[in-house]
Design an enzyme around this catalytic site. Structure first.
Site, PDB file in Angstrom:
ATOM      1  N   HIS A  60       0.855  -1.187   0.000  1.00  0.00           N
ATOM      2  CA  HIS A  60       0.000   0.000   0.000  1.00  0.00           C
ATOM      3  C   HIS A  60       0.893   1.239   0.000  1.00  0.00           C
ATOM      4  CE1 HIS A  60      -3.837  -2.070   1.744  1.00  0.00           C
ATOM      5  NE2 HIS A  60      -3.227  -2.816   0.848  1.00  0.00           N
ATOM      6  N   GLU A  62       0.934   3.831   1.883  1.00  0.00           N
ATOM      7  CA  GLU A  62       1.421   4.206   3.214  1.00  0.00           C
ATOM      8  C   GLU A  62       2.573   3.302   3.654  1.00  0.00           C
ATOM      9  OE1 GLU A  62      -3.185   4.509   3.469  1.00  0.00           O
ATOM     10  OE2 GLU A  62      -1.698   3.346   2.355  1.00  0.00           O
ATOM     11  N   CYS A  92      -6.231   1.830   5.512  1.00  0.00           N
ATOM     12  CA  CYS A  92      -6.898   0.610   5.939  1.00  0.00           C
ATOM     13  C   CYS A  92      -6.402   0.245   7.342  1.00  0.00           C
ATOM     14  CB  CYS A  92      -6.617  -0.523   4.949  1.00  0.00           C
ATOM     15  SG  CYS A  92      -4.904  -1.101   4.992  1.00  0.00           S
ATOM     16  N   CYS A  95      -2.538  -0.355   7.437  1.00  0.00           N
ATOM     17  CA  CYS A  95      -1.762   0.877   7.334  1.00  0.00           C
ATOM     18  C   CYS A  95      -1.950   1.748   8.573  1.00  0.00           C
ATOM     19  CB  CYS A  95      -2.149   1.636   6.076  1.00  0.00           C
ATOM     20  SG  CYS A  95      -1.689   0.767   4.560  1.00  0.00           S
TER      21      CYS A  95
END
Length: 176
Positions: A60, A62, A92, A95
């Site tokens: 992801h 992040e 999410c 993260c």
């Protein structure tokens, strides 16, 4: 907690949108992330691992930015309470947990993740590391710009990643 917008919030969110656009142009899910400290960008990330419908759910934006932050020379001397993380999609659970583990106390995001966003999680019954972490969440900064990227992604018939999910349906229903 009083929410305080920084004069740079739009500026840095636009930088995160630039990284999301790079991901989209590559065929990946359009999420970008920028991490700042004292008015300077110190790490960036974009979503990878979704091009050609692969099943990588770890890279992801992040997480990619946090990896770069961890490799930054002298990063351990930076007070995490002086860091802001900007992301074009609400983090999410994975993260959001990683952000808290890093001690970051301010997150600004553009578009709400109606399917898997973790920032509104009730943390009262979690362990102290997560329950007691004070974190300021600011949402909706440059929301329409981020929504436009998601609409483009989900309107491309070649993209099947998350195409028939609640998030895809939610994005398609949103007005610009």
């Amino acid at each position: 907690m009083e929410i305080i917008l920084s004069t740079n919030d739009i500026k840095y969110m636009n930088k995160a949108i630039t990284f999301a656009r790079k991901a989209l142009n590559r065929g990946d899910f359009p999420v970008g992330c920028v991490i700042t400290h004292n008015g300077e960008i110190i790490a960036t990330g974009e979503r990878t691992g979704t091009f050609e419908n692969t099943t990588n759910e770890l890279d992801h934006a992040e997480i990619n930015a946090l990896r770069k932050l961890g490799k930054l020379k002298g990063h351990k001397t930076i007070n995490p309470h002086t860091i802001t993380l900007y992301c074009t999609l609400e983090p999410c659970l994975m993260c959001f947990s990683a952000i808290m583990i890093h001690g970051i106390s301010r997150v600004v995001y553009a578009f709400e993740d109606a399917m898997g966003g973790g920032t509104n999680l009730d943390r009262t019954n979690l362990k102290p590391l997560y329950r007691d972490h004070s974190i300021e969440i600011i949402s909706g900064i440059c929301r329409s710009e981020s929504l436009g990227l998601f609409k483009s992604f989900f309107s491309d018939p070649n993209n099947r990643y998350l195409n028939d999910t609640y998030l895809a349906h939610y994005v398609r229903e949103q007005e610009m």
